[in-house]
Every structure is written in structure tokens, then in C-alpha cells.
Design an enzyme around this catalytic site. Structure first.
Site, PDB file in Angstrom:
ATOM      1  N   GLU A 141      48.204  39.433  41.906  1.00 48.98           N
ATOM      2  CA  GLU A 141      47.286  38.408  41.391  1.00 48.98           C
ATOM      3  C   GLU A 141      47.993  37.089  41.066  1.00 48.98           C
ATOM      4  O   GLU A 141      47.556  36.341  40.193  1.00 48.98           O
ATOM      5  CB  GLU A 141      46.550  38.925  40.142  1.00 48.98           C
ATOM      6  CG  GLU A 141      45.663  40.120  40.421  1.00 48.98           C
ATOM      7  CD  GLU A 141      44.835  40.545  39.221  1.00 48.98           C
ATOM      8  OE1 GLU A 141      43.715  41.027  39.409  1.00 48.98           O
ATOM      9  OE2 GLU A 141      45.321  40.386  38.078  1.00 48.98           O
TER      10      GLU A 141
ATOM     11  N   GLU B 213      41.042  45.992  43.978  1.00 49.29           N
ATOM     12  CA  GLU B 213      40.579  46.336  42.630  1.00 49.29           C
ATOM     13  C   GLU B 213      39.081  46.101  42.533  1.00 49.29           C
ATOM     14  O   GLU B 213      38.632  44.973  42.336  1.00 49.29           O
ATOM     15  CB  GLU B 213      41.316  45.536  41.554  1.00 49.29           C
ATOM     16  CG  GLU B 213      42.776  45.913  41.390  1.00 49.29           C
ATOM     17  CD  GLU B 213      43.417  45.266  40.169  1.00 49.29           C
ATOM     18  OE1 GLU B 213      42.665  44.753  39.293  1.00 49.29           O
ATOM     19  OE2 GLU B 213      44.661  45.259  40.088  1.00 49.29           O
TER      20      GLU B 213
END
Length: 836
Positions: free
Chosen positions: A181, A250
Site C-alpha cells: 500500500e 484485500e
């Protein structure tokens, strides 16, 4: 297809070692290609350190039974290398064993090295020695950091190679991830961030594995990295390379829980809708984050203020139970996706709008003319009937996707749940012959005070003429750091004096001349001093009585998990750094002690002397006059292991805040006095419309976490168990009880044409049918009522099939309930039953 395929050629040496087992992993824009077989992949995150090795086989098997193809996990740097070049891969840190169990179950694995993980894990998974290394800057173009990151990454990759864990060696790992991320925060790092991410890609490729590398949330991921999506919805995501598969690393099945926060909940209907839309729009891999959340044992919870439970409202709950209806509804979704797999990976795709909000996506196999369709309704309020001409008319509820075999037969709809809802309960493990709870005898407690005489006198281990950052000074080996100094008051008036401490949190206990004058945390129960964003600072003000001459100020600063996310999160201050310590009186009658000489001591004496260890002889345990609401106190008791196999929990209602150990093993921090907000909960959650982490919250006005998981592998089979609590703020241990978690009530509201399975847990059986109606029953679990019509034999049929059994299977059809014909209507079966 072949021309756009990216191939990962086997490393020659590995191929020679295990050519008979080697698996080739390839991909194109429409599929992962495993040994030539075109696949879509359904994966789920299970973090090995958030459970125990004894739990792993059951968790993995339930994931497989739920229709998963793969298990995904991070690798957690700080627990594997707590001190530089000193490694720990024992117990529940044995990720090699975890991956081998995944393979034994016939599943693939996804390796997320990071090594930054976020994951609501303490300090994002970075070890504190890394932060304290001179000249280092984390997650940027810094040579010191990059060297350490490369050493750890290579360590993990080489361990996997040595254990033959990569697919090219015949192992389960088909994908690996580097960084995590970073694209969300890269802009803050400027050009150094761009250079760093290029270096990450090159460093990963240099590890010489044959499997593809991925980077999540990295829109500029350098080739051959595959950029992937994280979020509640990823149907509109597109990889930056048109040859890359569309992957969702995710898919947030719920959300994490904070101390003082309400319980998050994401409905099965919305989660299924998000997955179906993803595959309807070209998705190739969906990974549930989390599939099993587990428990933040020890001091692993991050945040700050992340609770010990990491349940995440996942398909498997914290203890490993099936979270129904989510687990079962997704299992049926996965079966439908697999039914469509050859169409998704090989078919010609055509999408058209049938009406406002309603889209039809048709997948056609050109060679045979076979078809498969997905019909979606993205309206969050309106239900529609879609006319597909010769293929028929189909009712599509709001915010749902219908799977159509041959584009003409409904096989699944994301809004129609045909699996049971399990209402979980905690109860005492012992029961009488009729299945009623038998309340056990209360625990017999002993206690010992936390030895603090040395720190109350100002005696520390090192000194500095400034207020230090707590995580740096303590190395994060404890939640606690003592700040101590002496103040000379001979030249000032002592009237109306106030001690004022400014701190960056997360808690403070202030002692003056050996007496506790007050305690405060940056986020109190009932909403006082609510935290704003990432700011956990607060001011402590308390009237204080001083004496003429030297006065000793002893401040115990407390952390509750370190920050784990954001640009430069690693630099966020903790403790009294950047704060101040003032003694204020009237007028100019004040003392600024901020730059005084301060003495420091890391942790508690009870920690250093291992009071938590039942075999330690350092604590002077006393069984007389066991105190109540006494801060800084250790408590000890013993108990027998509950019979059966149901998960075991400690009910710590009545305790304040602290840490708990069973047989010397930490079950994490506890804080039942942190009460969830009293407003903002949804009595009846509406699945329709976009989900966010504030939607469908529950547990308002109750302790954020009352029950604490005790894995059965922590317990002794033939001897008593020892429970030790460190109570920081004061509590009453007499109310502490040991309980088990089980299915108390099962409910269902299944549509005609489906098979409904009802089951209890463990040795429990369906003891009573409280409600059953086949027709058009109204209401929800706990409040079912009869509709306009029903089969009169509904209760009798269900009782005959289910009563007295641990499980039963009901064919939801008119014939089952003795109905010859009700015409062209679709009925439902509502059931509510008790398990004992």
C-alpha cells in the site's frame, strides 16, 4: 491469448531438484494459468501468529470447505527478528509449517513479505531496532533501510526455497508480494519514494523466484510487478498493465475494533455483491482480508488502541467458528464462480445495460456456443425484473448480482441467503443432565503488589536532560516507561499548585512523593477526550500537594500499541517527547521541569522478574485481604480445563486495564472498562448501498471487549491451569469467569429450491424448534412471524427432520411440506431452533 501471456520460466537448478513436482505459474489479463489450466482464484487471509499451530489445520480445512483455492498471509518482521540478526520462527511463528499445512490441504498460498505489513499490527511489523538504527529513514530511498529490508526479504525467500515452498519447487506459493500500500502515501516521500519503489521491484526480481510478484495499491508498479487493489469494492479497478490480471489482494470482510469502539459488521449480502461484481467486471483473483482474523496475542496489536480481538467480522470468527451466514453464503457464491470459471477465463465478454442500474454481462465460449451470464442491479433501493427475451424474466433485488447458467437459469443471487444464521453465545462449560448451565465456583485469588518503591524514589537506569520519545527509549520491549525527576520548591509558594503534563500518549499515571495523584488516557470511556485523527496527545492537569524542599515526580507513561499506518507513521512521537511538565501556581509561582535532568526506567519490575510465569518465585503472592480497585497489582488463580472442544474465553468484566497470561502464555491486553459509544449502532442493518467502516455497527454502550480468547493449546490436560493478571488501573477479580463459545440458536430464511443445512456445534444437538414456517414468513432471526400463507405441517416436518440431531438437511420444496401446488410463487422456509 498466448501472445499476451507473461511466462515465468523455472529456475534450472530448482527444476532439476523437483521437476516431477514443479508447477508453472503464468498469467494473462483473464486468468491465472497453473500448469496450463486457466483459473480464477478465491483466496483468504489467515495470519499465522494470530492463532496457534494447533488451530491451523482446522482453520485451513474450513477455508477449503468454504470454497477457497488459496491462503494468503503477511510475514511479520518484528516478531521474527526482534533483535538485529536474532531470529525466531518457533511456535506460532513457524510460517514454514503453516505453508506446508496449506499444501497438505490441497490449497495454494500467497506470500506477502512486505516487509511493511500495516495489518493493525504493532508498528506496522517493523522491529524497533530498525527505527533506532543511526541514519536510517524507513520506507524511502535510504541505503541503510534498503539494506536491512533486502537482508530480511532474502532471509524469508531463502527459507521458502530451502523448504521447497514455491510452486516451481512443487510447493504451494504461487504469488509473492513486496512492499504494501505504498502508493497510498508515496506522494509525501517525493522523488525518493519513486526511486524506492523502483528499487523494491528490482530487489524482488533479484530474489530469483519463478512466481509472479505483486504490489498492492501501487498504480505505477514497475514491470514485471502486478499492481493490485485493496478496499471494500474493486470492480472498477484496472491494472496499469493491460496484460496483467485484475487482482484484489484485500477484500475487507469487515473492519478492526478499537478500544472504546463499537463492533464492525459487514453483511454477507454486500460482501457477496462486491465479489460478484468484481468477477463480472473481469476479476481474476479475490482475497478476503480477513478470512480468519484471530487474536492479537501479547503486545502485537497496533493502532494505537487496536483491541486484542482481531475478529474482523470475518467468515471464520476469532475463535475459528464459522461466522454464519457469511461463511455459508460465500461458500455458495464460490461454487457459482467455479461453475462459471471456464467462461470467465476463456469466454468472449459482452456487457449491456438492460435498464437503469441493471447490467447483463454475457460470457460466451466461441468454440461451443455455451453461455453464462451475470445480471447485476447496482441500485441501492429498487428491485427490478429484467426481461431477457427468450431467456426469461428474472427478479433482481436491489444491490445484488444473479448468476445465470446458460443465461436462462438462476443458480445464485447475492441477496438471497440460503444458509443458517448462527447466534453465538458464551456460557459456563459445565451443564446438568438437561443441558442447563451449572455455575462454577468462583476463583480463589492471590495477589502481589507491583514493586514500585524504586521508581517512586526517582531511581532509574539511565538519565537525560530532556523528555525522550518512549518507543526509542524503551525499544518497545514494554508498554511502560518511567520518567522521574526531582523539583526543589524552597523558593516558591506551595499554595494551589497544579501538575500539568503534556504527553503524546497513550496513557499516564502520575505520582508525586510516592502517592498516585491521578491517571488519564487519551481516549476515555463514554467519549471523553475523543481522539482526533492520529493525534493521541492529551494534557494532564491535577492539583498537587507539595512539600518544602525536594519533591519527587514519577510519571509512568503507557503505550497501547504503536502506530502502523500513514506517511512517516514511524516518526509519530510517543510518551512525553515534545510535551512538557509544569508545576503551576498563582501568578509567577511556577516551575518548568521539562528540561530538568530526568531519570528513566523501562518497564515494570514485575515484568523483569517474570511475575507472569507460574514457575517464577520472585512474586510474594498473598491469599489474604485480596484488594479491590487497587492499581498496579498482580492477581493469580488456578482453574481446570473445561471439558469438550468448544473455544474457551475469559470473561474479564470487573477488571480495569492490564495484561493476562494463562500458564505463562500471553492472551493479550485487556481493557473492559473501555465502553463503546452509546450511539451509532444499527438494530437492523440494511445491506443495500456502499459499505463503509461506520455502517452496521453493533455493541453500543457495552465494553469494547469483554471476552478474551484462551486457545485450548494453552491449557493443561491433566493438571490445573494458572491465570495471572496484571491490573494497571484497579479492578475486582471476583467476577472473572471461564466460559466457552458455542452456537446457542440457529435461524434460517431459505428460498424454495435450495437445500438448507442446520447444525449445532460440538456435542450439542437441536433440542427445540422454536419457529418453522414454509410459505411467506415475516421478520428476522429472533422475531419471525407467520405471513399470509404457510404449510400447516411446517413445524412437524422440521421437528421430524431435525429435533434431537446435531445437524439436519432440509429440501426446501413444496413436496417436503406436503403441498401439491401453490402455483407460480416462490416460497421460503423460516426456522429458529435451539442447540443444547
Amino acid at each position: 491469448m498466448a501472445s499476451s501471456r507473461t511466462e515465468f520460466v523455472l529456475v534450472a537448478g530448482l527444476a532439476m531438484l523437483c521437476s516431477c513436482l514443479a508447477i508453472k505459474v503464468e498469467y494473462d489479463a483473464n486468468a491465472l494459468i497453473i500448469d496450463g489450466q486457466r483459473k480464477v482464484m478465491i483466496s483468504g487471509s489467515i495470519h499465522y501468529p494470530r492463532s496457534t499451530p494447533e488451530m491451523w489445520p482446522d482453520l485451513i480445512q474450513k477455508a477449503k470447505d468454504g470454497g477457497l483455492d488459496a491462503i494468503e498471509t503477511y510475514i511479520f518482521w518484528n516478531v521474527h527478528e526482534p533483535r538485529r540478526r536474532e531470529y525466531d520462527f518457533s511456535g506460532n511463528l513457524d510460517f514454514v509449517k503453516f505453508f506446508k499445512l496449506v499444501q497438505d490441504a490441497g490449497l495454494y498460498a500467497i506470500l506477502r513479505i512486505g516487509p511493511y505489513v500495516c495489518a493493525e499490527w504493532n508498528y506496522g511489523g517493523f522491529p524497533m531496532w530498525l527505527h533506532n538504527t543511526p541514519g536510517i529513514q524507513l520506507r524511502t530511498d535510504n541505503d541503510i533501510f534498503k539494506n536491512e529490508m533486502q537482508v530480511f526479504t532474502a532471509k524469508i525467500v531463502n527459507m521458502c526455497k530451502e523448504a521447497n515452498l514455491f510452486a516451481s519447487q512443487g510447493g504451494p506459493i504461487i504469488l509473492a508480494q513486496i512492499e504494501n500500500e505504498y502508493g497510498n502515501i508515496m506522494e509525501k516521500y517525493g522523488d525518493a519514494g519513486k526511486q524506492y519503489i523502483k528499487w523494491c521491484a528490482n530487489m524482488a526480481v533479484a530474489q530469483n523466484i519463478s512466481e509472479p510478484w505483486i504490489m498492492c495499491q501501487q498504480s505505477d508498479a514497475p514491470e514485471p510487478m502486478i499492481n493490485t487493489c485493496n478496499g471494500f469494492y474493486c470492480d472498477q479497478f484496472k491494472p496499469n498493465n493491460p496484460k496483467s490480471p485484475k487482482m484484489w489482494t484485500e477484500n475487507w470482510t469487515g473492519w478492526f475494533k478499537l478500544w472504546g469502539g463499537r463492533d464492525p459488521q459487514r453483511t454477507a449480502e454486500d460482501l457477496a455483491f462486491a465479489v460478484a461484481r468484481f468477477f463480472q467486471n473481469g476479476g481474476v483473483l479475490n482475497n478476503y482480508y480477513m478470512y480468519h482474523g484471530g487474536t492479537n496475542f501479547g503486545r502485537t496489536a497496533g493502532g494505537p488502541y487496536i483491541a486484542t480481538s482481531y475478529d474482523y467480522n470475518a467468515p471464520l470468527d476469532e475463535y475459528g467458528n464459522m461466522n454464519q451466514p457469511k461463511w455459508g453464503h460465500l461458500k455458495q457464491l464460490h461454487a457459482s464462480i467455479k461453475q462459471a470459471e471456464k467462461f470467465l477465463t476463456n469466454g468472449t465478454v459482452e456487457t449491456k445495460s438492460v435498464m437503469n442500474f441493471v447490467d447483463l454481462t454475457k460470457f460466451t465460449l466461441n468454440a461451443t456456443g455455451e453461455r453464462f451470464c451475470m445480471l447485476s442491479n447496482s441500485d441501492n433501493t429498487g428491485d427490478y425484473t429484467a426481461d431477457l427475451g427468450e431467456d426469461g424474466k428474472f427478479f433482481v433485488p436491489a444491490w445484488s448480482v444473479t448468476f445465470l447458467q446458460n443465461c436462462s437459469k438462476e443458480v445464485y443471487n447475492t441477496a438471497k441467503i440460503n444458509t443458517q444464521t448462527s447466534v453465538m453465545v458464551t456460557k459456563h462449560s459445565e451443564e446438568d443432565a438437561y443441558g442447563n448451565e451449572v455455575k462454577p465456583a468462583k476463583f480463589s485469588w492471590m495477589w502481589a503488589p507491583e514493586p514500585i518503591q524504586d521508581t517512586l524514589k526517582g531511581n532509574g537506569r539511565f538519565e537525560a536532560a530532556q523528555l525522550l520519545d518512549q518507543k526509542e527509549a524503551s525499544g518497545d520491549v514494554s508498554d511502560y516507561l518511567w520518567y522521574m525527576t526531582s523539583v526543589d520548591t524552597r523558593n516558591i509558594s506551595l499554595k494551589n499548585m497544579t501538575l500539568r503534563v503534556s504527553t503524546n500518549g497513550h496513557g499516564l499515571h502520575a505520582y508525586v512523593n510516592g502517592k498516585l495523584i491521578g491517571s488519564q488516557f487519551s481516549r476515555q470511556a463514554k467519549g471523553q477526550q475523543m481522539v482526533t485523527g492520529d493525534d493521541y496527545s492529551f494534557g494532564f492537569d491535577k492539583a498537587v500537594s507539595l512539600k518544602k524542599g525536594l519533591n519527587v515526580i514519577s510519571l509512568l507513561s503507557v503505550t497501547v500499541g504503536l502506530a502502523n499506518y500513514g506517511a512517516f507513521y514511524d516518526l509519530k512521537p510517543t510518551g512525553l517527547i515534545n510535551g512538557g511538565v509544569l508545576l503551576n501556581g498563582k501568578g509567577n509561582n511556577s516551575i518548568n521541569a521539562t528540561t530538568y535532568q530526568w531519570s528513566y526506567k523501562v518497564g515494570l519490575n514485575g515484568e523483569a522478574q517474570q511475575f507472569h510465569d507460574p514457575n517464577s518465585r520472585n512474586a510474594n503472592w498473598n491469599s489474604t485481604k485480596v484488594p479491590k480497585n487497587r492499581p498496579m497489582t498482580w492477581y493469580k488463580t488456578s482453574f481446570k480445563t473445561p471439558s469438550g472442544e468448544e473455544p474457551v474465553v475469559l470473561d474479564l468484566l470487573g477488571m480495569g486495564k492490564g495484561h493476562a497470561w494463562v500458564n505463562g502464555k500471553s492472551i493479550g491486553r485487556y481493557w473492559p472498562t473501555q465502553i463503546a459509544e452509546t450511539t451509532g449502532c444499527d438494530a437492523h442493518c440494511n445491506y443495500k448501498g456502499s459499505y463503509n467502516d461506520g455502517k452496521c455497527r453493533t455493541n453500543c454502550g457495552n465494553p469494547s471487549q469483554r471476552w478474551y480468547h484462551v486457545p485450548r493449546s494453552f491449557l493443561n490436560n491433566n493438571t490445573d491451569n494458572t491465570l495471572i493478571l496484571f491490573e494497571e488501573v484497579g479492578g475486582a477479580p471476583w467476577n472473572v469467569t471461564l466460559q466457552v463459545v458455542t452456537v446457542g440458536t440457529v435461524c434460517a430464511n431459505a428460498y424454495e429450491g435450495n437445500n438448507l443445512e442446520l447444525y449445532c456445534q460440538g456435542d450439542r444437538r437441536i433440542s427445540e424448534i422454536q419457529f418453522a414456517s414454509f410459505g411467506d414468513p415475516q421478520g428476522t432471526c429472533g422475531s419471525f412471524s407467520l405471513g399470509n400463507y404457510q404449510a400447516t405441517q411446517s413445524v412437524a416436518v422440521v421437528e421430524k427432520l431435525c429435533a434431537g440431531r446435531p445437524s439436519c438437511l432440509i429440501d426446501v420444496s413444496q413436496s417436503t411440506f406436503g403441498i401439491s401446488s401453490w402455483g407460480n410463487v416462490t416460497s421460503r422456509l423460516a426456522v429458529q431452533a435451539v442447540c443444547k
